[in-house]
Write a protein that holds these residues in place. Structure first.
Motif, short mmCIF file in Angstrom:
data_model
loop_
_atom_site.label_atom_id
_atom_site.label_comp_id
_atom_site.label_asym_id
_atom_site.label_seq_id
_atom_site.Cartn_x
_atom_site.Cartn_y
_atom_site.Cartn_z
N ILE A 62 0.90 -1.35 0.09
CA ILE A 62 0.02 -0.08 -0.02
C ILE A 62 0.93 1.10 -0.05
CG2 ILE A 62 -0.46 0.18 2.48
CD1 ILE A 62 -3.30 0.67 1.97
N GLY A 63 0.32 2.31 -0.43
CA GLY A 63 0.91 3.65 -0.37
C GLY A 63 2.00 3.54 -1.37
N GLY A 64 3.29 3.75 -0.83
CA GLY A 64 4.60 3.76 -1.85
C GLY A 64 5.14 2.49 -2.26
N SER A 65 4.27 1.39 -1.44
CA SER A 65 4.71 0.19 -1.96
C SER A 65 3.89 -0.58 -3.01
CB SER A 65 4.72 -0.78 -0.56
OG SER A 65 5.58 -0.42 0.26
N SER B 160 6.49 -4.19 1.31
CA SER B 160 6.14 -3.38 2.60
C SER B 160 7.42 -3.01 3.31
CB SER B 160 5.48 -4.18 3.70
OG SER B 160 5.32 -3.40 4.84
N LYS B 161 7.81 -1.82 3.22
CA LYS B 161 9.09 -1.45 3.70
C LYS B 161 9.34 -1.55 5.14
CE LYS B 161 11.87 3.08 4.66
NZ LYS B 161 12.05 4.27 4.59
N THR B 162 8.29 -1.44 5.81
CA THR B 162 8.51 -1.67 7.37
C THR B 162 7.83 -3.15 7.55
OG1 THR B 162 6.04 -0.90 7.56
CG2 THR B 162 8.03 0.62 8.02
N THR C 28 2.80 -2.95 8.30
CA THR C 28 1.45 -2.17 7.86
C THR C 28 0.48 -3.07 7.95
OG1 THR C 28 2.90 -0.79 6.46
CG2 THR C 28 0.71 -0.64 5.98
N GLY D 161 9.11 5.33 1.36
CA GLY D 161 8.31 4.56 0.81
C GLY D 161 7.70 5.03 -0.57
N ARG D 162 7.63 6.39 -0.50
CA ARG D 162 7.12 6.90 -1.91
C ARG D 162 8.11 7.19 -2.97
NH1 ARG D 162 6.42 9.82 2.42
NH2 ARG D 162 7.36 12.15 2.92
N GLN E 155 0.35 11.09 -3.72
CA GLN E 155 1.28 10.59 -2.66
C GLN E 155 2.59 11.21 -2.52
OE1 GLN E 155 3.14 6.73 -2.35
NE2 GLN E 155 3.35 6.69 -0.25
N GLU F 59 2.15 13.72 0.43
CA GLU F 59 2.79 12.99 1.75
C GLU F 59 4.15 13.71 1.86
OE1 GLU F 59 1.81 8.79 3.26
OE2 GLU F 59 3.71 8.59 1.94
N GLN G 161 6.40 11.29 7.24
CA GLN G 161 5.26 11.17 7.06
C GLN G 161 4.23 10.96 8.37
OE1 GLN G 161 6.96 9.07 4.82
NE2 GLN G 161 7.12 8.20 6.67
N VAL H 173 0.32 10.17 9.28
CA VAL H 173 -0.67 9.06 9.07
C VAL H 173 -0.45 8.18 10.31
CG1 VAL H 173 0.03 8.86 6.33
CG2 VAL H 173 1.57 7.68 7.97
O1 F6P Z 1 1.23 5.84 4.74
C1 F6P Z 1 2.13 5.78 5.21
C2 F6P Z 1 2.97 5.08 4.71
O2 F6P Z 1 4.10 4.84 5.50
C3 F6P Z 1 3.50 5.40 3.49
O3 F6P Z 1 4.51 6.66 3.45
C4 F6P Z 1 4.40 4.06 2.73
O4 F6P Z 1 4.46 4.25 1.56
C5 F6P Z 1 2.91 3.30 3.06
O5 F6P Z 1 2.80 3.55 4.24
C6 F6P Z 1 3.37 1.74 3.14
O6 F6P Z 1 4.38 1.64 4.08
P1 F6P Z 1 5.18 0.15 4.08
O7 F6P Z 1 5.87 -0.06 2.66
O8 F6P Z 1 5.95 0.14 5.26
O9 F6P Z 1 4.09 -1.10 4.12
#
Ligand code: F6P
Length: 515
Positions: free
Chosen positions: A148-151, A201-203, A206, A259-260, A341, A345, A478, A481
């Motif tokens: 989601i988002g940047g991913s 997912s970067k983190t 999510t 992420g973005r 975004q 963002e 960001q 959020v």
């Molecule tokens: O919406 C917040 C955010 O952290 C974005 O900046 C990011 O792209 C998205 O959530 C997804 O995060 P992740 O890649 O860690 O799942």
């Protein structure tokens, strides 16, 4: 970064721009063109793969000179150079901002950045080898990106944009929303043995992505799928969390990729599978060419700088609150969503990079749809509404289809709309009166290719950097959020328990009705 850059609203240039804007009330594009034969040339700018005609904007030579002074007085070039040196310019997270390193040629940097660049290229090679392996695997017909988002927005936009370069034997699906209708609809058309799930997912924390990934895994096992290592891969900086989830095929990246800004990293794997390793390398090369332009070209002829400064002029001096984008190419259908975004963002901030409240506006609202569809929807407001909304066209000269007439009509419409917005048509102020003098920018690509798309995206990244640098904000965090995420957890628990204690009356009422 050093705290030496001046707050933009305290600079001499800012005051001069305020004064200049007062005299701008009577500015009229038609007069500006009539008085200056050179206007179209002076306000057009070439950059790698992109020609930008900025001449139909509410700007003149004097404005640009003042904006360049503003850039100098707020240290835009110094901030840019700090980013390219790998300094921790993302202060609130104490991180470097180095998405540009992902497109830097191998071995091209010495010093402290040589080692990270080496890591970038080892990971890139591994990811591209995997992409080629999947491309050659006839059993895998469907690739599902869960993120989601940047991913999600970057790979989704780019896979569609480059569909003419994609392997026809693979279908790509993008699942982002926690709304199960989205995943269920995709799963309904899939077979486990033919599907590859990419958990992006970067983190790897999510909520939406983990919920979708869990359901995808459960579906895969319920369908009799066994080889998770073959059918699931994780694209993440948190390889340990992916492993704990049960995914061992992983492609990593680094916390210095926002992420973005992550499409150039492992998050770009769907695109690499679609267009192959040479295509993905061309994509990176196009972006790198724009990086060099941004780094090396004097401010006055630096396209991201000119565009970013114009964004500041519009937002803070002419008080335009939004910008509309209209790609005249159906493959760029997700371009507006991607830019939303990137811009909002990054620059939707109300404090400066040190956390001090700002006394001026930042990110405009960004919105749009492809032309010509948008002409039959919201262009009415652009032509005759009460607000002035600058519009940004993107057109592509060459078509890749052989259908007669279409492309000529498409391009003619783009040019004609820019013309109509500017020229208007007087009719005594009645319903048929078009006031004209409505601003637009026109970005033109020769062809929509991996390299030109890479350059176009990097142009937008750097343009957002420039306005953020003038505003003195951190374009790379960001925090806005986070609150919703915390409250959603609380409400979710209350939906199970029914406990509405301590909630405001409206929230409590909604909770009761939805249980
Ligand atoms: O919406 C917040 C955010 O952290 C974005 O900046 C990011 O792209 C998205 O959530 C997804 O995060 P992740 O890649 O860690 O799942």
């Amino acid at each position: 970064m050093k705290a030496n850059a001046m707050r933009c609203d305290e600079t001499f240039a800012w005051k001069k721009l305020q004064h200049h804007a007062l005299g701008f009330a009577g500015f009229d594009l038609r007069t500006a063109f009539a008085q200056d034969d050179e206007r179209a040339v002076a306000l057009s700018q070439t950059a790698p793969h992109v020609l930008a005609d900025l001449s139909k904007n509410h700007i003149d030579a004097a404005t640009e000179v003042l904006l360049q002074s503003l850039a100098e007085q707020t240290g835009v070039a110094a901030q840019r150079d700090a980013m390219f040196r790998g300094e921790h310019i993302n202060l609130s997270e104490d991180r470097a901002v180095m998405h540009w390193l992902l497109r830097q040629p191998e071995g091209s940097l010495s010093g402290e950045l040589a080692a990270p660049l080496h890591d970038v290229h080892s990971t890139l090679s591994a990811m591209l080898a995997y992409a080629d392996q999947i491309r050659g695997d006839a059993q895998i017909t469907d690739v599902v990106n869960i993120g989601i988002g940047g991913s999600d927005l970057g790979p989704q936009m780019a896979v569609l944009a480059l569909r003419d370069f994609a392997l026809p034997a693979k279908r790509f699906h993008f699942v982002s929303n926690v709304d199960g209708h989205e995943l269920a609809a995709v799963l309904a058309g899939l077979k486990a043995e033919n599907t590859l799930f990419l958990i992006a997912s970067k983190t790897f924390t999510t909520l939406e992505t983990l919920c979708n990934a869990r359901s995808a895994l459960a579906w895969f096992l319920a369908q009799g799928g066994q080889d998770v290592a073959r059918h699931f891969a994780a694209l993440t900086t948190n390889v340990a969390a992916a492993a704990a989830f049960g995914i061992t095929t992983t492609f990593g990246f680094w916390d210095w990729v926002g992420g973005r800004y992550s499409l150039w990293s492992a998050i770009g794997l769907p695109l690499a599978i679609a267009i192959g390793a040479p295509g993905f390398r061309d994509f990176l090369a196009g972006a790198h060419a724009m990086d060099r332009h941004f780094q090396q070209t004097p401010l006055a002829s630096n396209l991201p700088v000119r565009m970013g400064l114009m964004d500041v002029w519009y937002r803070n001096f002419l008080n335009y609150t939004s910008r509309s984008v209209a790609p005249y190419h159906s493959a760029l259908a997700r371009w507006p969503a991607y830019l939303q975004q990137l811009e909002m963002e990054s620059n939707g901030k109300r404090v400066d990079r040190h956390g001090q409240a700002l006394g001026y506006s930042t990110s405009p609202v960004l919105w749009g749809e492809p032309g010509t569809n948008s002409q039959h929807a919201f262009f009415q407001m652009l032509h005759q509404g009460t607000d002035t909304v600058p519009l940004e066209f993107v057109a592509v000269k060459q078509a890749t289809h052989g259908l007669k007439d279409h492309h000529g009509l498409l391009l003619a419409n783009a040019i004609a709309q820019a013309q109509a917005l500017m020229l208007g048509q007087p009719d005594d102020g009645g319903h048929r009166d078009f006031p004209g003098n409505r601003p637009s920018s026109f970005l033109l690509l020769e062809a929509l290719t991996p390299a030109s798309l890479g350059a176009l995206i990097a142009l937008q990244e750097h343009r957002v950097f420039v306005s953020g640098a003038v505003w003195g904000i951190n374009s790379f965090d960001q925090w806005g959020v986070e609150l919703g995420k915390v409250l959603a957890k609380d409400i979710h628990a209350r939906m199970a328990s029914g406990d509405a204690t301590g909630l405001d009356a409206s929230t409590a009422n909604l909770l009761r009705r939805m249980r």
